[in-house]
Design an enzyme around this catalytic site. Structure first.
Site, mmCIF file in Angstrom:
data_model
loop_
_atom_site.group_PDB
_atom_site.id
_atom_site.type_symbol
_atom_site.label_atom_id
_atom_site.label_comp_id
_atom_site.label_asym_id
_atom_site.label_seq_id
_atom_site.Cartn_x
_atom_site.Cartn_y
_atom_site.Cartn_z
ATOM 1 N N ASN A 31 0.806 -1.229 0.000
ATOM 2 C CA ASN A 31 0.000 0.000 0.000
ATOM 3 C C ASN A 31 0.840 1.280 0.000
ATOM 4 O OD1 ASN A 31 0.760 -0.691 2.596
ATOM 5 N ND2 ASN A 31 -1.008 0.289 3.521
ATOM 6 N N GLU A 61 3.483 -4.928 12.428
ATOM 7 C CA GLU A 61 2.575 -3.802 12.209
ATOM 8 C C GLU A 61 1.479 -4.315 11.289
ATOM 9 O OE1 GLU A 61 5.033 -0.491 10.875
ATOM 10 O OE2 GLU A 61 5.623 -0.122 12.945
HETATM 11 N N1 LIG Z 1 0.080 -1.519 10.856
HETATM 12 C C1 LIG Z 1 0.744 -1.061 9.809
HETATM 13 O O1 LIG Z 1 1.688 -0.285 9.949
HETATM 14 C C2 LIG Z 1 0.360 -1.479 8.412
HETATM 15 C C3 LIG Z 1 0.878 -0.762 7.362
HETATM 16 C C4 LIG Z 1 0.514 -1.110 6.061
HETATM 17 C C5 LIG Z 1 -0.331 -2.190 5.827
HETATM 18 N N2 LIG Z 1 -0.818 -2.885 6.858
HETATM 19 C C6 LIG Z 1 -1.728 -4.018 6.607
HETATM 20 O O2 LIG Z 1 -1.292 -4.777 5.476
HETATM 21 C C7 LIG Z 1 -2.401 -5.393 4.847
HETATM 22 C C8 LIG Z 1 -2.343 -5.173 3.356
HETATM 23 O O3 LIG Z 1 -1.141 -5.620 2.848
HETATM 24 P P1 LIG Z 1 -0.961 -7.040 2.124
HETATM 25 O O4 LIG Z 1 -2.238 -7.490 1.516
HETATM 26 O O5 LIG Z 1 0.257 -6.936 1.272
HETATM 27 O O6 LIG Z 1 -0.647 -7.981 3.358
HETATM 28 P P2 LIG Z 1 -0.155 -9.489 3.314
HETATM 29 O O7 LIG Z 1 -0.120 -9.929 4.722
HETATM 30 O O8 LIG Z 1 -0.932 -10.282 2.336
HETATM 31 O O9 LIG Z 1 1.309 -9.390 2.717
HETATM 32 C C9 LIG Z 1 2.318 -8.639 3.323
HETATM 33 C C10 LIG Z 1 3.658 -9.196 2.905
HETATM 34 O O10 LIG Z 1 3.803 -10.499 3.456
HETATM 35 C C11 LIG Z 1 4.179 -11.404 2.448
HETATM 36 N N3 LIG Z 1 3.676 -12.722 2.813
HETATM 37 C C12 LIG Z 1 2.456 -13.255 2.572
HETATM 38 N N4 LIG Z 1 2.383 -14.511 3.078
HETATM 39 C C13 LIG Z 1 3.566 -14.770 3.666
HETATM 40 C C14 LIG Z 1 4.107 -15.903 4.335
HETATM 41 N N5 LIG Z 1 3.403 -17.023 4.530
HETATM 42 N N6 LIG Z 1 5.382 -15.825 4.806
HETATM 43 C C15 LIG Z 1 6.117 -14.689 4.642
HETATM 44 N N7 LIG Z 1 5.659 -13.606 3.980
HETATM 45 C C16 LIG Z 1 4.399 -13.642 3.504
HETATM 46 C C17 LIG Z 1 3.583 -10.817 1.191
HETATM 47 O O11 LIG Z 1 4.179 -11.355 0.050
HETATM 48 C C18 LIG Z 1 3.835 -9.342 1.400
HETATM 49 O O12 LIG Z 1 5.163 -9.021 1.061
HETATM 50 C C19 LIG Z 1 -3.613 -4.777 5.497
HETATM 51 O O13 LIG Z 1 -4.124 -5.677 6.456
HETATM 52 C C20 LIG Z 1 -3.063 -3.540 6.196
HETATM 53 O O14 LIG Z 1 -3.824 -3.093 7.270
HETATM 54 C C21 LIG Z 1 -0.488 -2.562 8.148
HETATM 55 O O1 LIG Z 2 -0.525 1.493 5.958
HETATM 56 C C1 LIG Z 2 0.016 1.782 7.010
HETATM 57 C C2 LIG Z 2 0.760 2.972 7.202
HETATM 58 C C3 LIG Z 2 1.828 2.961 7.995
HETATM 59 C C4 LIG Z 2 2.554 4.154 8.125
HETATM 60 C C5 LIG Z 2 3.770 4.233 8.711
HETATM 61 O O2 LIG Z 2 4.414 3.183 9.144
HETATM 62 C C6 LIG Z 2 4.452 5.496 8.886
HETATM 63 O O3 LIG Z 2 3.916 6.553 8.546
HETATM 64 O O4 LIG Z 2 5.563 5.427 9.397
#
Ligand SMILES: NC(=O)c1ccc[n+]([C@@H]2O[C@H](COP(=O)([O-])OP(=O)(O)OC[C@H]3O[C@@H](n4cnc5c(N)ncnc54)[C@H](O)[C@@H]3O)[C@@H](O)[C@H]2O)c1
Ligand SMILES: O=C/C=C/C=C(\O)C(=O)O
Length: 491
Positions: free
Chosen positions: A160, A259
């Site tokens: 994202n 995160e």
């Molecule tokens: N809290 C935060 O700071 C934060 C920030 C950005 C996004 N997010 C969260 O991320 C999600 C969206 O991102 P997404 O769809 O890419 O998430 P995802 O969990 O599908 O993937 C994240 C990463 O993990 C990898 N991955 C997937 N399965 C794996 C496994 N079994 N082992 C190791 N790596 C693996 C993916 O290839 C990708 O690089 C949303 O839930 C969003 O809320 C959280």
């Molecule tokens: O999608 C999540 C956003 C995370 C943002 C940060 O980790 C940041 O602003 O440092």
């Protein structure tokens, strides 16, 4: 935009880009058009093993022991070089995500040099704990702590805010003297490989920064987290994957920083400046097409102003401009992929089945023929939902929110906290004491009042519950990326 798209996006190991293997490759797709713009070399277990090995050798070759001032200088140089290649990074980010050029410039790419400079500063001025200890039997000792790099860090990030989130982890990891193997999302591979060029030019020794491309299960992500040579994992992504990563490293008891997702609430009290609140809500719901972990998906509005807020937000939603990412007037891009759009559309169906009233959106928009193949979605608002609806409990990760009226402060707090997630919240009020009071009672890691996504990189960042474990940012990052040894010397 300047940079021509690369034909191949390559893995980067031990200071060199690897020759791609056409037999092990996937498409990088531009979600604004649905067309492939490059091939990505998927790293198998052998490449991941080489990447971890090269990181280990780089630590042994002296990176971990380099003076802090040297490491800080390299980080600052990297920040300068990202600014010099700003347009290349913007172009790569747009090709991967389809996000509006104005946002990529102001948020995503702008934050990358800020991340490097923030940790160059922090690590340069970091101190340590020390205690003069008097024992019961009259001896005296000096206790102090030295911090050492954790070692080889696996960095796994989502699609994202690809460059922002990658550099948010790479900068402190390198500042603290670690070597890293990064695994960007399969949906957004471009900027991690560009960053390799910049870090090499900035003088980072070979092997300190490695990139492996691929998917999660049975691919680079799993090979990396399963690798016995990693000393810690920092992961940003969905709660389900975060939980899986935690289980994967549990047998070897490695530290994790997670995160994860959110189902973030906003509360609007009727003493708030309604125009300001509506504009703020529009930002917190629709920025990056709702694909920020911090985005608001639940809005609780005090009853007296409920209709006014709903109408105001609908007007804001109608003013958003979906379209060509390179057009400076575009405010809103597509979702990241067709797969993700199917997920968001399934929640649109579910909302209708759960009796939601669709205030606006709820469908695939018409953005013009040349963008027909993209994963576009209309900004969407619902009323007629409540906290028992699945659409108000599960993270959707799109430009969508449900609005619910409330009467009292206690009720609003209870509604906002009624979730398994706990990442971020926003309180809109002009009552100073109420703002502080309610903000502190939010069960979240990040509690904003009269603003949203206003960042100070020194502050702790992270969530509770399904939203994650640990904090990064400022000192919290310095702590995660190092291991303390307490030395006790009898005087
Ligand atoms: N809290 C935060 O700071 C934060 C920030 C950005 C996004 N997010 C969260 O991320 C999600 C969206 O991102 P997404 O769809 O890419 O998430 P995802 O969990 O599908 O993937 C994240 C990463 O993990 C990898 N991955 C997937 N399965 C794996 C496994 N079994 N082992 C190791 N790596 C693996 C993916 O290839 C990708 O690089 C949303 O839930 C969003 O809320 C959280
Ligand atoms: O999608 C999540 C956003 C995370 C943002 C940060 O980790 C940041 O602003 O440092």
């Amino acid at each position: 935009m300047t940079a021509p798209h690369p034909e191949w996006i390559r893995n980067y190991v031990d200071g060199a880009f690897l020759d791609p293997d056409p037999a092990s490759a996937f498409d990088a797709v531009d979600p604004a058009t649905g067309t492939a713009y490059a091939r990505v070399h998927e790293a198998g277990a052998e490449i991941v093993d080489r990447a971890v090995g090269s990181a280990r050798r780089a630590l042994a070759a002296g990176w971990a022991d380099r003076p802090v001032a040297d490491r800080a200088r390299i980080l600052r140089r990297a920040a300068d070089l990202i600014e010099q290649r700003f347009d290349d990074f913007v172009a790569a980010e747009l090709a991967d995500t389809g996000k509006p050029v104005t946002q990529a410039r102001a948020l995503d790419v702008a934050r990358a040099p800020m991340n490097f400079r923030a940790y160059a500063d922090l690590v340069s001025s970091a101190g340590e704990q020390s205690y003069l200890t008097d024992t019961a039997d009259g001896r005296r000792a000096l206790n102090y702590t030295v911090r050492k790099p954790l070692g080889v860090i696996a960095i796994i990030v989502p699609w994202n805010l690809p460059l922002l989130l990658l550099t948010w982890k790479v900068a402190p990891a390198l500042a603290c003297g670690n070597a890293v193997v990064v695994k960007p999302s399969e949906d957004t591979p471009a900027t991690a490989s560009l960053l390799a060029e910049v870090l090499a030019e900035a003088g980072l020794p070979r092997g300190v920064y490695n990139v492996v491309h691929g998917f999660g299960a049975d691919s680079a992500g799993a090979f990396l987290t399963e690798h016995p040579g990693i000393d810690g994992v920092t992961f940003t992504g969905s709660s389900a994957t975060g939980s899986h990563v935690m289980r994967t490293v549990a047998p070897r008891v490695r530290p994790v920083s997670l995160e994860l997702g959110g189902k973030n609430a906003a509360i609007v009290f009727d003493d708030a400046d309604v125009d300001e609140a509506v504009k703020g809500l529009s930002r917190s719901i629709f920025t990056n097409t709702g694909q920020v972990c911090l985005c608001t998906e639940r809005v609780y509005v005090q009853r007296r102003i409920f209709d006014e807020v709903v109408a105001g937000l609908a007007t804001e939603a109608a003013s958003l401009r979906l379209g060509d990412p390179f057009d400076e007037a575009t405010t809103t891009g597509p979702l990241i992929s067709e797969k993700h759009r199917r997920k968001v559309l399934s929640y649109f169906d579910l909302a209708r089945a759960e009796g939601a009233d669709v205030v606006c959106g709820g469908r695939v928009p018409d953005v013009g023929e040349h963008l027909d193949g993209g994963s576009w979605i209309a900004p969407t608002l619902w009323t007629g939902v409540d906290n028992s609806s699945r659409v108000m409990r599960e993270e959707i990760f799109g430009p969508v929110a449900g609005l619910v009226p409330f009467d009292t402060e206690e009720e609003a707090i209870a509604l906002a906290n009624d979730t398994e997630y706990g990442l971020a919240s926003v309180v809109w009020t002009d009552d100073l004491r109420r703002g502080h009071r309610v903000a502190a009672r939010m069960n979240v890691g990040l509690s904003w009042v009269n603003t949203w996504y206003l960042r100070d990189l020194r502050a702790p960042f992270g969530g509770v519950g399904l939203s994650g474990i640990g904090r990064e940012g400022g000192e919290s990052s310095l702590h995660f990326y190092t291991e303390p040894t307490n030395v006790c010397l009898q005087l």
